[in-house]
Design an enzyme around this catalytic site. Structure first.
Site, short mmCIF file in Angstrom:
data_model
loop_
_atom_site.label_atom_id
_atom_site.label_comp_id
_atom_site.label_asym_id
_atom_site.label_seq_id
_atom_site.Cartn_x
_atom_site.Cartn_y
_atom_site.Cartn_z
N PHE A 73 -5.20 -4.61 -64.47
CA PHE A 73 -6.09 -5.77 -64.37
C PHE A 73 -7.23 -5.61 -65.38
CE2 PHE A 73 -9.38 -8.36 -62.31
CZ PHE A 73 -8.65 -9.48 -61.95
N ASP A 104 -6.16 1.59 -57.72
CA ASP A 104 -6.66 0.27 -57.37
C ASP A 104 -5.62 -0.40 -56.47
OD1 ASP A 104 -7.46 -2.40 -57.22
OD2 ASP A 104 -8.45 -2.30 -59.18
N TYR A 119 -10.73 -9.90 -50.50
CA TYR A 119 -10.57 -11.37 -50.42
C TYR A 119 -9.15 -11.82 -50.73
CZ TYR A 119 -11.62 -10.63 -55.38
OH TYR A 119 -11.63 -10.15 -56.66
N ARG A 158 2.58 -17.55 -61.21
CA ARG A 158 2.55 -16.42 -60.28
C ARG A 158 2.55 -16.98 -58.86
NH1 ARG A 158 -2.33 -12.08 -59.94
NH2 ARG A 158 -3.35 -13.98 -59.21
#
Ligand SMILES: *Cc1c(COP(=O)(O)O)cnc(C)c1O
Length: 401
Positions: free
Chosen positions: A123, A204, A229, A376
């Site tokens: 990321f 991560d 989230y 995605r």
């Protein structure tokens, strides 16, 4: 192939989707991996906090439980989803800030070593933070992947990692589930390799926490972080979590020396001494309101069981892949074909998908778009039905209908 109707009626987890807030204009939500839907239970929790806690306890609330909340929720998350014994997980900061704190702590614990390893498919925030730390500390970034190694869908394998590890490696930063391809890394095997090279690892877990079970303690993981989230449904900007293995807590020092992470915050004294334990990895005033909603999802994950959630996740991505093969013959699956090797989302690449996604959003079908040409599809097992997947794939085939 089974119909989505028969898959939904046979799904033991189907009844949980009714616990989430729904908007009738959103007919297919395929982005639970980016921002999970809210649980209706969270509405009451937030309202009650406003009136009964903030509104009436005011400043007294800090001494009546708020300050303990980050470690208390951390313990719950550790037990329910991370395979972490108490005292090793804390909620607070964003994932970006925690990647910084944990990677800095780790490189500083290996002062004789000069390299940080990270992959090109990681990321962006993880890559940028690592580049910043390397510049700050005079270290080199050693990359896995990129132009010369076009194996992105294969993810970070033991073979690819081994080629880069050396006695110069201080820290390796990896994602458990790759944010674009969905590739699921083999945490225990890679962690073992990294330790054999004398380095530390920061995992991560943003795209796996709450949907792919982990055993951080048993797998020997040093450090981990991730978002709340996404599959933890904590709401936009809800704070992240940090895992610091108990044996390392005394040895590692994180760089943001704030008062809340000090040993005696309310003495307001001179000079910083870190708190013992996981508290020493916190910095400033904890974002209490942001921690409310995630508690409902953590409780729900405990009720359902993370293994049952994983089983539905696998069934959902398998169904999406089968349907896409049938209905979208020109799209290329940019995710592992084996469901055991992927997380809870898939990416389909096809030129022109950048123009398809806005049309889908306009009709209440919500996947997301990832450069250079990918749609995605993120499938959050407790809130997504097989019917939503079917409707979504049909909409990609006939956007605008
Ligand atoms: C979503 C995500 C982030 C987001 O970090 P923030 O600080 O919350 O913006 C970081 N890393 C990974 C791997 C992610 O998937």
């Amino acid at each position: 192939m089974n119909s989505s109707g028969s898959l939904d009626s046979a799904d033991p987890l189907a009844r949980y989707s009714g616990l989430f807030l729904r908007d009738s204009a959103v007919v297919s939500y395929l982005d639970g991996n980016s921002l999970g839907r809210p649980l209706t239970a969270s509405i009451e929790r937030v309202q009650q906090f406003m009136t009964e806690q903030w509104g009436s306890r005011l400043i007294r609330g800090w001494g009546e439980g708020w300050l303990e909340l980050p470690a208390r929720i951390g313990d719950d998350l550790g037990r329910v989803a991370l395979g972490a014994a108490p005292g090793q997980v804390v909620i607070g900061d964003s994932t970006t800030v925690l990647v910084y704190k944990l990677v800095r702590a780790a490189v500083d614990a290996r002062p004789d070593r000069t390299e940080i390893i990270i992959d090109r498919e990681n990321f962006p925030t993880d890559r940028y933070v690592v580049e910043g730390i390397a510049a700050e500390r005079g270290l080199t970034v050693t990359w896995i992947g990129g132009e010369s190694e076009p194996e992105s869908d294969a993810g970070v394998t033991a073979k690819r990692l081994s080629k880069k590890l050396s006695d110069k490696t201080a820290v390796v930063v990896l994602s458990h589930v790759a944010y674009r391809s969905g590739y699921l890394a083999e945490v225990p095997a890679l962690t073992e390799l990294i330790h054999a090279a004398g380095a530390l690892v920061v995992w991560d877990l943003s795209h796996s926490v709450g949907v792919v079970p982990t055993q951080l303690d048993a797998w020997g993981v040093d450090l981990a972080t991730g978002c709340s989230y996404k599959y933890l449904n904590g709401g936009p900007g809800a704070p992240a979590f940090a895992y610091v293995r108990s044996e390392l807590q005394g040895e590692l020092r994180q760089p943001i020396q704030g008062w809340i992470g000090s040993r005696t915050p309310f003495e307001m004294g001179q000079g910083y001494t870190p708190a013992d334990g996981i508290g020493g990895f916190t910095s400033g005033t904890p974002p209490i309101i942001g921690m409310l909603a995630m508690q409902d999802m953590i409780a729900l994950i405990e009720e359902v069981g993370i293994d049952a959630i994983r089983a539905k996740s696998v069934a959902l991505t398998r169904y999406a892949v089968q349907l896409a093969a049938e209905l979208l013959p020109d799209a290329r699956l940019a995710s592992p074909k084996d469901p055991a090797r992927r997380g809870s989302h898939i990416t389909l690449d096809q030129d022109g998908f950048d123009e398809v996604v806005p049309k889908l959003w306009a009709q209440g079908v919500i996947p997301d778009y990832r450069e250079p040409n990918g749609i995605r599809i993120g499938l959050s097992p407790l809130s997504t039905s097989f019917a939503e997947v079917e409707l979504g794939i049909w909409a990609i085939r006939h956007p605008g209908d």
